[in-house]
Scaffold this active site. Structure first.
Site, short mmCIF file in Angstrom:
data_model
loop_
_atom_site.label_atom_id
_atom_site.label_comp_id
_atom_site.label_asym_id
_atom_site.label_seq_id
_atom_site.Cartn_x
_atom_site.Cartn_y
_atom_site.Cartn_z
CG ASP A 93 -0.13 0.24 2.50
OD1 ASP A 93 0.97 0.30 2.13
OD2 ASP A 93 -0.76 -0.52 3.62
CG ASP A 267 -5.74 -5.29 2.17
OD1 ASP A 267 -5.71 -5.14 3.47
OD2 ASP A 267 -6.42 -4.76 1.16
CB CYS A 305 -11.85 -26.98 9.08
SG CYS A 305 -10.06 -25.34 8.40
CB CYS A 307 -6.90 -25.26 8.63
SG CYS A 307 -7.45 -25.38 10.24
CB CYS A 310 -9.58 -28.10 11.65
SG CYS A 310 -10.55 -26.21 11.93
CG HIS A 336 -9.57 -22.08 11.78
ND1 HIS A 336 -10.20 -23.14 11.26
CD2 HIS A 336 -10.68 -21.38 11.80
CE1 HIS A 336 -11.61 -22.86 11.11
NE2 HIS A 336 -11.78 -22.02 11.38
#
Length: 376
Positions: A93, A267, A305, A307, A310, A336
């Site tokens: 940015d 974002d 999930c 990830c 999880c 996660h």
């Protein structure tokens, strides 16, 4: 390897689009969510872990990096990609938003902004030219124009003056950016919640000509209804064949609503910041891991999930490490959340390509409305 940055739209469903931004450092699948690596790190995550969640691109903050460790230092050390061990695309940015929200005692003139660092009170100047120079030193792939972003609510007069200043700065940014093959410069549309000002801003940016266009000045306190009100028309004011980036958004339903209205990139610090404070995003809405209801629960955060949080850990364990202020808590919950956000993006890309976006969106909202699983 492509030497230029290009955008190819592959499918659309209603106003929602899916495509690919090709860069020398790899492809960015759109719609894309960019995790925020404020100070050259996505907090509590290794770069390879961020990549494993499905992220194609990260965002770095010009304001934070210019103050610490300094853009010149990063350049001497081989640029931001090497410095932070992320070999894929990075968007930086311009520093304008952080100057508005963080800096003490800022002074705004036609030339730029002088401000005091929030770290040590040292004085700095940021102009369109200096912002372009810093972003070049960092070596980011996508560079943002230097703009001024007024906090809402503000008077129409203040928003109009600020937008016109940003458009003059956009022209100076383009000139200072120069010819940089393999790097892209995005312009930023401003204008608050006023259609006429948004249109004036879009026309000014198109006349200058950019590689991509951002919708700026939203998610600054106006609320979702007002934000969607602007997104109902603003993306359509920008060129069809260039990526459209909504800055600083957002919550999962903000993201889905933005893509539905023609946005390609977003974002937000939300998934990582929430992970550190125990707020967990799942298909069934938001849960708070610090609540006592989780302390004896052997089930994962989200059955579906994949990830690591999880797959390998229970709610009871995650509750325990959060309450004990263990660092692994921030690591697992951030992973996660970022994984869930990237899952949303992948789901939308697939649904748009298949012409099933409305059906996917209905399922997304139904799942979140159902709420968390019943306590044991």
């Amino acid at each position: 390897m492509t030497a230029q940055i290009s955008f190819e739209m592959q499918a659309r469903d209603g106003l929602a689009r899916t495509g690919v931004i090709s860069t020398p450092r790899g492809e960015i699948r759109t719609p894309a969510f960019m995790p925020v690596g404020t100070a050259a790190t996505v907090k509590a995550m290794m770069p390879e872990s961020v990549r494993a969640t499905g992220a194609d691109i990260l965002l770095g903050n010009t304001y934070h990096l210019m103050l610490r460790p300094g853009a010149e230092r990063i350049d001497r050390l081989g640029g931001l990609h090497k410095f932070m061990n992320w070999d894929r695309p990075i968007l930086t940015d311009s520093g304008g938003f952080q100057v508005m929200s963080l800096a003490g005692l800022r002074k705004l003139t036609e030339k730029g902004v002088t401000f005091k660092s929030h770290i040590d009170g040292s004085k700095h100047e940021l102009t369109p030219e200096r912002s372009m120079e810093i972003q070049k030193l960092l070596g980011s792939d996508i560079v943002m124009c230097f703009d001024e972003c007024p906090a809402l609510p503000a008077t129409d007069k203040a928003v109009a003056e600020s937008m016109r200043l940003s458009m003059r700065w956009a022209e100076r940014s383009k000139e200072a950016f120069g010819d940089r093959p393999g790097h892209a410069l995005f312009g930023i549309m401003q204008g608050g919640v006023t259609p006429e000002l948004r249109e004036e801003s879009a026309e000014a940016l198109k006349a200058i000509g950019f590689d991509g266009y951002a919708v700026g000045g939203l998610a600054v306190g106006e609320g979702q209804e007002a934000m969607f009100g602007v997104l109902d028309y603003a993306p359509g004011l920008l060129p069809e064949d260039k990526p459209r980036y909504l800055m600083g958004v957002g919550k999962p339903d903000d993201i889905v609503g933005a893509v539905k209205r023609g946005i390609d990139m977003m974002d937000c610090v939300l998934p990582s910041r929430s992970g550190r404070t125990g707020q967990v995003f799942t298909r069934c809405g938001v849960l708070n891991i610090k609540n006592a209801r989780h302390q004896d629960d052997p089930r994962p955060l989200d059955e579906a999930c994949t990830c690591p949080a999880c797959r390998h850990y229970s709610r009871a364990y995650l509750h325990h490490v959060f309450r004990s202020q263990e660092i692994i808590s921030s690591m697992l919950l951030t992973w996660h959340n970022l994984h869930y956000f990237q899952d949303i993006m992948a789901g939308m890309r697939e649904a748009i390509a298949a012409g099933r976006f409305a059906e996917w969106e209905a399922g997304f909202h139904a799942g979140r409305a159902a709420g968390d699983i019943e306590p044991l």
